[in-house]
Design a protein around this motif. Structure first.
Motif, short mmCIF file in Angstrom:
data_model
loop_
_atom_site.label_atom_id
_atom_site.label_comp_id
_atom_site.label_asym_id
_atom_site.label_seq_id
_atom_site.Cartn_x
_atom_site.Cartn_y
_atom_site.Cartn_z
N ARG A 256 -88.70 -65.86 10.42
CA ARG A 256 -87.30 -66.28 10.39
C ARG A 256 -86.46 -65.28 9.61
O ARG A 256 -86.96 -64.64 8.67
N PRO A 257 -85.17 -65.14 9.97
CA PRO A 257 -84.29 -64.31 9.15
C PRO A 257 -84.19 -64.88 7.74
O PRO A 257 -84.33 -66.10 7.53
N PHE A 258 -83.96 -64.01 6.76
CA PHE A 258 -83.76 -64.43 5.39
C PHE A 258 -82.35 -64.04 4.98
O PHE A 258 -81.89 -62.93 5.26
N THR A 259 -81.66 -64.97 4.32
CA THR A 259 -80.30 -64.70 3.85
C THR A 259 -80.15 -65.16 2.41
O THR A 259 -80.71 -66.21 2.04
N PRO A 260 -79.46 -64.40 1.57
CA PRO A 260 -78.71 -63.16 1.84
C PRO A 260 -79.64 -61.99 2.15
O PRO A 260 -80.84 -62.06 1.90
N SER A 300 -87.11 -56.59 22.59
CA SER A 300 -86.19 -55.96 21.64
C SER A 300 -86.68 -56.22 20.23
O SER A 300 -87.59 -57.00 20.01
N GLN A 301 -86.02 -55.56 19.27
CA GLN A 301 -86.37 -55.79 17.89
C GLN A 301 -86.11 -57.25 17.50
O GLN A 301 -86.73 -57.77 16.57
N ARG A 302 -85.22 -57.88 18.21
CA ARG A 302 -84.90 -59.29 17.86
C ARG A 302 -86.09 -60.22 18.12
O ARG A 302 -86.12 -61.35 17.64
N ASP A 303 -87.03 -59.76 18.93
CA ASP A 303 -88.21 -60.59 19.19
C ASP A 303 -89.04 -60.79 17.93
O ASP A 303 -89.94 -61.62 17.91
N LEU A 304 -88.75 -60.01 16.89
CA LEU A 304 -89.48 -60.17 15.63
C LEU A 304 -89.08 -61.45 14.92
O LEU A 304 -89.81 -61.95 14.07
N ILE A 305 -87.88 -61.92 15.16
CA ILE A 305 -87.38 -63.05 14.37
C ILE A 305 -86.97 -64.21 15.27
O ILE A 305 -86.86 -64.06 16.48
#
Length: 305
Positions: A256-260, A300-305
């Motif tokens: 999952r993306p991490f924020t910030p 794409s690179q987005r497949d990582l997250i």
């Protein structure tokens, strides 16, 4: 004895006569005969017997012709090597890389490189960033890829990449229901931490303090790939370089993306004592191109997250 005499001798052998050698080399037949006579004088033994106007090779001449053939083969190899050096600078390149990219991005770059330079061998060594820097500084490797927290003194360098950190979680972890992971979500969660001193770890510690989040550290490791492997086994959650997470999703790891944002930054390192050869510049270009390529099997690179 000189190279021209050997070339004429070889032409007589391959053509079968002085007249044919004259045609092959586009010189007069008397010049062919003089050259053979001079070569025999310098060697101290006859290369041919003159029989009714024909040149018949002697046993000594036959043995000598075999050595001449080997010498010309060696010359051909030298010419081929010189062309490789002219075009590429070397027939082999040595790369050292930090672990996060050594089994993911680097192989893609090597594939790109070898599509253009099939005859060039590659040595790849994966190690810690400080060791990668030392290897390049000492001339043991031609090019290195290291995290940005190292001291760059003693090497030529350029910024390579900056990847946004991701959160990696075991399959069926409750936090997988979240589209993105925030610091407060990790409060008291079993946590796989990067080693102290890692720049991303330092950024994360500041973020956790700011959000009053205290993850429960169960393991510390210097490598993002190890963070992913431990999370896959259900030991805890972690923050990792997305490049290192490649391949783990297919085995059940949740990403999952991490924020910030927290960034994993890296540098390309080069030997400081030599001008970069064409082969090194070609590999550097392949590495730069590989940054934007998706993982093998991903769209794409987005497949990582």
């Amino acid at each position: 004895m000189n190279f021209r005499q050997l070339e004429i001798f070889r032409a007589v052998i391959s053509g079968g006569s002085a007249s044919r050698a004259s045609e092959l080399l586009d010189i007069s037949q008397p010049a062919i005969s003089r050259s053979i006579t001079d070569l025999e004088a310098s060697l101290g033994f006859p290369l041919f017997n003159r029989v009714r106007g024909r040149l018949v090779i002697t046993p000594e001449g036959q043995l000598f012709s075999e050595e001449v053939a080997n010498a010309f083969l060696a010359m051909d190899r030298l010419k081929a090597s010189s062309l490789t050096i002219r075009d590429l600078g070397s027939g082999h390149i040595r790369i050292a890389s930090l672990a996060a990219m050594g089994s993911t991005l680097i192989p893609r770059a090597i594939k790109l490189f070898q599509e253009e330079h099939k005859g060039v061998g590659v040595t790849l060594h994966v190690d810690s960033s400080p060791n990668v820097k030392e290897f390049v500084a000492k001339g043991q490797f031609d090019i290195g890829l290291a995290a940005d927290e190292i001291d760059l003194t003693g090497v030529d360098h350029q910024r390579f990449a900056s990847f946004k950190a991701v959160c990696v979680l075991p399959h069926n972890h409750p936090l997988t229901s979240q589209k993105a992971i925030r610091p407060e979500f990790l409060h008291r969660e079993p946590f796989i931490a990067l080693a102290p001193g890692d720049r991303a770890r330092t950024e994360l510690d500041l973020i956790f303090r700011k959000h009053e989040a205290v993850p429960s550290i169960v393991v510390e490791t210097p490598n993002s790939s190890t963070v992913c492997a431990l999370a896959l086994e259900g030991i805890g959650v972690g923050i990792a370089n997305p490049i290192a997470a490649e391949g783990y999703s297919e085995r059940g790891l949740e990403v999952r993306p991490f924020t910030p944002d927290v960034h994993f930054k890296s540098h390309l390192l080069f030997r400081p004592d030599v001008q970069r050869s064409r082969i090194v510049n070609a590999m550097a270009a392949a590495l730069m191109q590989a940054r934007s390529l998706p993982p093998t099997g991903a769209k794409s690179q987005r497949d990582l997250i």
